[in-house]
Scaffold this motif. Structure first.
Motif, PDB file in Angstrom:
ATOM      1  N   THR A  19       0.856  -1.185   0.000  1.00  9.58           N
ATOM      2  CA  THR A  19       0.000   0.000   0.000  1.00  9.58           C
ATOM      3  C   THR A  19       0.888   1.228   0.000  1.00  9.58           C
ATOM      4  OG1 THR A  19      -1.794  -1.114   1.192  1.00  9.58           O
ATOM      5  CG2 THR A  19      -1.794   1.290   1.205  1.00  9.58           C
ATOM      6  N   ALA A  20       0.791   2.010  -1.059  1.00  8.05           N
ATOM      7  CA  ALA A  20       1.514   3.281  -1.125  1.00  8.05           C
ATOM      8  C   ALA A  20       0.583   4.381  -0.618  1.00  8.05           C
ATOM      9  CB  ALA A  20       1.955   3.573  -2.558  1.00  8.05           C
ATOM     10  N   VAL A  21       1.116   5.294   0.156  1.00  6.23           N
ATOM     11  CA  VAL A  21       0.317   6.395   0.704  1.00  6.23           C
ATOM     12  C   VAL A  21       0.710   7.679  -0.017  1.00  6.23           C
ATOM     13  CG1 VAL A  21      -0.336   7.684   2.750  1.00  6.23           C
ATOM     14  CG2 VAL A  21       0.137   5.227   2.923  1.00  6.23           C
ATOM     15  N   SER A  22      -0.253   8.273  -0.704  1.00  4.71           N
ATOM     16  CA  SER A  22       0.005   9.457  -1.517  1.00  4.71           C
ATOM     17  C   SER A  22       0.099  10.712  -0.651  1.00  4.71           C
ATOM     18  CB  SER A  22      -1.099   9.609  -2.564  1.00  4.71           C
ATOM     19  OG  SER A  22      -0.715  10.514  -3.568  1.00  4.71           O
ATOM     20  N   ALA A  23       0.410  11.824  -1.292  1.00  2.00           N
ATOM     21  CA  ALA A  23       0.646  13.077  -0.568  1.00  2.00           C
ATOM     22  C   ALA A  23      -0.562  13.538   0.230  1.00  2.00           C
ATOM     23  CB  ALA A  23       1.075  14.170  -1.550  1.00  2.00           C
ATOM     24  N   ASP A  24      -1.767  13.254  -0.255  1.00  3.94           N
ATOM     25  CA  ASP A  24      -2.975  13.671   0.452  1.00  3.94           C
ATOM     26  C   ASP A  24      -3.526  12.585   1.368  1.00  3.94           C
ATOM     27  OD1 ASP A  24      -3.974  11.871  -1.369  1.00  3.94           O
ATOM     28  OD2 ASP A  24      -5.490  13.225  -2.211  1.00  3.94           O
ATOM     29  N   GLY A  25      -2.758  11.525   1.562  1.00  8.36           N
ATOM     30  CA  GLY A  25      -3.188  10.437   2.428  1.00  8.36           C
ATOM     31  C   GLY A  25      -3.925   9.323   1.716  1.00  8.36           C
ATOM     32  N   SER A  26      -4.198   9.478   0.430  1.00  9.37           N
ATOM     33  CA  SER A  26      -4.896   8.432  -0.323  1.00  9.37           C
ATOM     34  C   SER A  26      -4.047   7.172  -0.368  1.00  9.37           C
ATOM     35  CB  SER A  26      -5.189   8.904  -1.757  1.00  9.37           C
ATOM     36  OG  SER A  26      -6.095   9.980  -1.751  1.00  9.37           O
ATOM     37  N   GLU A  97       4.558   8.954  -7.656  1.00  8.16           N
ATOM     38  CA  GLU A  97       5.713   9.144  -6.778  1.00  8.16           C
ATOM     39  C   GLU A  97       5.651   8.217  -5.570  1.00  8.16           C
ATOM     40  OE1 GLU A  97       8.100  13.138  -6.678  1.00  8.16           O
ATOM     41  OE2 GLU A  97       6.070  13.474  -5.916  1.00  8.16           O
ATOM     42  N   ALA A  98       4.463   8.091  -4.981  1.00 11.50           N
ATOM     43  CA  ALA A  98       4.296   7.237  -3.809  1.00 11.50           C
ATOM     44  C   ALA A  98       4.575   5.777  -4.148  1.00 11.50           C
ATOM     45  CB  ALA A  98       2.890   7.398  -3.237  1.00 11.50           C
ATOM     46  N   THR A 102       7.698   3.591  -2.653  1.00 12.19           N
ATOM     47  CA  THR A 102       7.296   2.451  -1.828  1.00 12.19           C
ATOM     48  C   THR A 102       7.835   1.142  -2.378  1.00 12.19           C
ATOM     49  OG1 THR A 102       5.256   3.566  -1.116  1.00 12.19           O
ATOM     50  CG2 THR A 102       5.308   1.160  -0.925  1.00 12.19           C
ATOM     51  N   ALA A 103       7.797   0.972  -3.693  1.00 12.57           N
ATOM     52  CA  ALA A 103       8.116  -0.325  -4.299  1.00 12.57           C
ATOM     53  C   ALA A 103       9.571  -0.467  -4.732  1.00 12.57           C
ATOM     54  CB  ALA A 103       7.210  -0.566  -5.501  1.00 12.57           C
ATOM     55  N   LEU A 104      10.280   0.642  -4.923  1.00 14.54           N
ATOM     56  CA  LEU A 104      11.673   0.585  -5.353  1.00 14.54           C
ATOM     57  C   LEU A 104      12.604   1.034  -4.231  1.00 14.54           C
ATOM     58  CD1 LEU A 104      11.365   2.082  -8.963  1.00 14.54           C
ATOM     59  CD2 LEU A 104      11.467  -0.333  -8.307  1.00 14.54           C
ATOM     60  N   ALA A 105      13.766   0.444  -4.180  1.00 16.31           N
ATOM     61  CA  ALA A 105      14.749   0.810  -3.169  1.00 16.31           C
ATOM     62  C   ALA A 105      15.360   2.173  -3.507  1.00 16.31           C
ATOM     63  CB  ALA A 105      15.847  -0.255  -3.115  1.00 16.31           C
ATOM     64  N   PRO A 129      10.756  14.935  -8.233  1.00 11.65           N
ATOM     65  CA  PRO A 129      12.038  14.355  -7.811  1.00 11.65           C
ATOM     66  C   PRO A 129      12.042  12.835  -7.760  1.00 11.65           C
ATOM     67  CG  PRO A 129      11.478  16.235  -6.434  1.00 11.65           C
ATOM     68  CD  PRO A 129      10.284  15.967  -7.284  1.00 11.65           C
ATOM     69  N   ALA A 130      10.983  12.230  -7.238  1.00 12.88           N
ATOM     70  CA  ALA A 130      10.958  10.765  -7.126  1.00 12.88           C
ATOM     71  C   ALA A 130      10.916  10.105  -8.497  1.00 12.88           C
ATOM     72  CB  ALA A 130       9.772  10.310  -6.289  1.00 12.88           C
ATOM     73  N   PHE A 131      10.248  10.741  -9.440  1.00 14.46           N
ATOM     74  CA  PHE A 131      10.216  10.191 -10.795  1.00 14.46           C
ATOM     75  C   PHE A 131      11.617  10.238 -11.396  1.00 14.46           C
ATOM     76  CE2 PHE A 131       9.649  10.418 -15.388  1.00 14.46           C
ATOM     77  CZ  PHE A 131       8.803   9.339 -15.603  1.00 14.46           C
TER      78      PHE A 131
END
Length: 309
Positions: A19-26, A97-98, A102-105, A129-131
């Protein structure tokens, strides 16, 4: 295409679910397939679809890739946004981004492939940045950055304001899709698939699309109608391949040709003769092969998937 008894495409069991948690908590549902340490592929599906849409790619690639697929918010097992603020291209970029973080080191890169709204997600995230930290190359599949209702060919009329308004109204219709029937499959095939699409592939797409919650379908239709991602295209500075079906009515080849001309590092435009909008289902081998080419070129054998390797 292999199918379950219920008509959906078969895919392997995921190695794990996240479960990835997005910037708004989704909360965003993520599934991981294939061996640890293998070259990574991240798959972002399109409007009204789900992880199941990538079943053929997951099945083929997970033998020697680590495949990360996620349900866009409001689709599949990712909850529907609570209100209008949850629907935007910024939200799509936040979610990607989330998923990546979450899934990549840390420092790990992968090839990111997006179909339709998934491709728009990549464009929206291009300057994030994460992309930049996690994407080695990208595939934009059956997608476009702007003017979607104006250039759609779903309504068989001459281009103009009336066709644009009708297209917007059809794509944003609030009526429930209801059960999958011969009539609904015929409509979906006309709007989204090539004329030669096999019945089992039409059936698979219909079941995936009809499973999308109405609230999410309508909410995202408004975002797509007003899409403007030209800045994202110009910011997408990593090697990017483009793929489209010549019979695509939703995002016709004019979009892909424009992308190929405007992307800073376009590494090829593939036009699949006779294929419609649902290219990963209609032409799974071609889409999978393009992803393999990208991983082979930009990730190699997997020994150098981290920046510090």
């Amino acid at each position: 295409m292999s199918r379950l008894a219920g008509g959906g495409p078969v895919r392997p069991q995921p190695v794990r679910e996240l479960t990835a948690v997005s910037a708004d908590g989704s909360r965003v549902h993520v599934e991981v397939y294939g061996p640890e340490g293998a070259p990574a592929v991240v798959l972002a599906h399109g409007w009204t679809c789900s992880v199941s849409f990538w079943s053929e790619q997951i099945r083929a690639l997970s033998a020697d890739h680590r495949v990360i697929a996620y349900d866009q918010r409001g689709h599949g097992r990712s909850p529907v946004p609570a209100g209008p603020s949850g629907y935007s291209t910024e939200a799509l970029a936040d979610d990607l981004e989330a998923v990546l973080t979450t899934a990549l080191a840390p420092g790990e890169k992968g090839v990111v492939a997006g179909h339709s709204m998934g491709g728009m997600t990549i464009m929206a995230a291009a300057s994030r940045p994460a992309f930049a930290a996690h994407a080695a190359a990208a595939l934009l599949c059956s997608t476009g950055p702007s003017r979607l209702p104006a250039e759609s060919l779903v309504v068989p009329m001459r281009p103009g304001g009336l066709r644009t308004r009708l297209t917007t109204a059809i794509l944003g219709a609030r009526a429930p899709l209801g059960p999958v029937t011969p009539v609904s499959k015929k409509i979906l095939k006309y709007a989204t698939m090539g004329p030669g699409s096999a019945p089992d592939r039409v059936e698979a797409c219909a079941r995936i699309v009809h499973a999308c919650p109405r609230k999410a379908r309508v909410g995202w239709s408004h975002v797509l109608a007003e899409l403007e991602l030209g800045a994202g295209v110009r910011a997408l500075s990593l090697p990017t391949a483009v793929l489209v079906g010549t019979a695509d009515r939703l995002t016709p080849p004019v979009h892909s040709r424009r992308l190929a001309a405007e992307l800073p590092q376009c590494v090829g435009l593939t036009e699949l003769a006779g294929m419609g909008h649902m290219t990963p289902v209609e032409a799974p081998e071609a889409v999978t092969a393009r992803i393999r080419e990208l991983t082979g070129t930009y990730l190699g054998s997997g020994l150098g998937v981290k920046e510090d390797a």
